[in-house]
Design an enzyme around this catalytic site. Structure first.
Site, mmCIF file in Angstrom:
data_model
loop_
_atom_site.group_PDB
_atom_site.id
_atom_site.type_symbol
_atom_site.label_atom_id
_atom_site.label_comp_id
_atom_site.label_asym_id
_atom_site.label_seq_id
_atom_site.Cartn_x
_atom_site.Cartn_y
_atom_site.Cartn_z
ATOM 1 N N ASN A 288 0.854 -1.185 0.000
ATOM 2 C CA ASN A 288 0.000 0.000 0.000
ATOM 3 C C ASN A 288 0.892 1.239 0.000
ATOM 4 O OD1 ASN A 288 -1.947 1.953 0.351
ATOM 5 N ND2 ASN A 288 -2.381 1.434 2.488
ATOM 6 N N LYS B 150 0.051 4.315 -0.266
ATOM 7 C CA LYS B 150 -0.581 5.495 0.329
ATOM 8 C C LYS B 150 -0.342 6.712 -0.580
ATOM 9 C CE LYS B 150 -0.292 3.307 4.818
ATOM 10 N NZ LYS B 150 -0.064 3.446 6.273
ATOM 11 N N HIS C 42 -9.664 1.135 5.483
ATOM 12 C CA HIS C 42 -8.371 1.374 6.125
ATOM 13 C C HIS C 42 -8.541 2.380 7.262
ATOM 14 C CE1 HIS C 42 -4.169 2.486 6.719
ATOM 15 N NE2 HIS C 42 -3.846 1.391 6.055
ATOM 16 N N GLU D 173 -4.985 -5.106 10.717
ATOM 17 C CA GLU D 173 -3.966 -4.077 10.915
ATOM 18 C C GLU D 173 -4.227 -3.354 12.234
ATOM 19 O OE1 GLU D 173 -2.056 -2.354 7.006
ATOM 20 O OE2 GLU D 173 -4.052 -1.555 7.284
ATOM 21 N N GLY E 279 2.921 -1.169 4.350
ATOM 22 C CA GLY E 279 3.013 0.253 4.098
ATOM 23 C C GLY E 279 4.437 0.692 3.817
ATOM 24 N N GLY E 280 5.147 1.113 4.862
ATOM 25 C CA GLY E 280 6.477 1.694 4.702
ATOM 26 C C GLY E 280 7.463 0.824 3.957
#
Length: 264
Positions: free
Chosen positions: A12, A14, A104, A176, A243-244
């Site tokens: 993801n 973002k 989310h 999550e 994510g990151g």
């Protein structure tokens, strides 16, 4: 990881990467995975770019006949009309998307989206022939109270209870915990397994064992190559929503490789 469920590693992005950066990332990831002879039949890889990069990702994937899948980070509940800024499920599907993230925690917090809206998103995504990735998870406060499992299961139940068995079987759930997203804190493998098992049990109770054992349940929250193996080793964790670490092509490659090797 269940024996009959194909693992999914979904990145993801973002609000990161413009369309040129997105194209380069897709090409580099594909090159990295080709170099290690990655078997996409045994582990699915998906990227979730911003709306402005979806077309560029589609071109990169289709022009080189890549096996990487992709999807959107959000969707409108309406199909067309005077809804400034909205993007419909059909529009997303026409770009070749396989998945759409719904529910989310950042969407719930900043827009905000409630369960009724998320139910409509799930139905819109399914009607357009894609799979929704339903995100659920507790805050630190709920975890401190010891109600984290009830909270996560409740989120799933509230969204899915009116779905048909056929619709529910196409769902992907991403557990999550909000306190782990972007913080460097990560749920223990046992905590991730407990949540995934509780969610699967609820789906089985509602829709039957076949559906419960079909739905893939991902873990998200500070996933890295350092913790991926111990997480994916859990029997009810079927992959990751990242994510990151999904912004670093070499790190994402390592996670993909470890997931495939561990679940082989």
């Amino acid at each position: 990881m269940g024996p009959k469920r194909i693992p999914l590693v979904a990145g993801n992005w973002k609000m990161n990467f413009d369309h040129l950066e997105a194209t380069y990332f897709v090409q580099q990831l594909a090159w990295n995975l080709r170099a290690i002879h990655f078997d996409y039949k045994r582990c699915e890889i998906a990227l979730m770019p911003s709306f402005t990069s979806l077309r560029s990702v589609q071109v990169a994937v289709e022009s080189d006949n890549l096996k990487i899948r992709y999807g959107a980070q959000a969707v409108s509940v309406t199909s067309q009309g005077a809804f400034t800024g909205d993007v419909s499920a059909d529009m997303i599907a026409h770009l070749g998307c396989s998945y759409v993230i719904v529910g989310h925690s950042e969407r719930r917090k900043y827009h905000p989206e409630d369960d009724a809206n998320i139910v409509d998103q799930v139905r819109a995504v399914l009607a357009a022939g894609m799979q929704p990735i339903l995100c659920v998870g507790e805050s630190y406060e709920e975890r401190r109270k010891g109600i984290e499992l009830d909270f996560a299961v409740g989120q799933v139940h509230d969204v899915t209870r009116d779905l048909s068995d056929e619709e529910a079987a196409k769902l992907i759930v991403a557990y999550e915990p909000v306190w782990a997203i972007g913080t460097g804190m990560v749920a223990t493998p046992q905590s991730a397994q407990d949540a995934a098992r509780a969610i699967r049990n609820d789906l089985s109770d509602t829709f039957g064992t076949r559906v419960g054992e079909t739905v893939r349940i991902l873990y998200g929250g500070s996933v890295s190559s350092k913790n991926a193996v111990e997480l994916i080793n859990e029997p009810d964790v079927d992959g990751f929503l990242i994510g990151g670490s999904a912004l670093k092509v070499d790190e994402l490659t390592r996670i993909c490789k470890l997931t495939l090797e561990t679940t082989a």
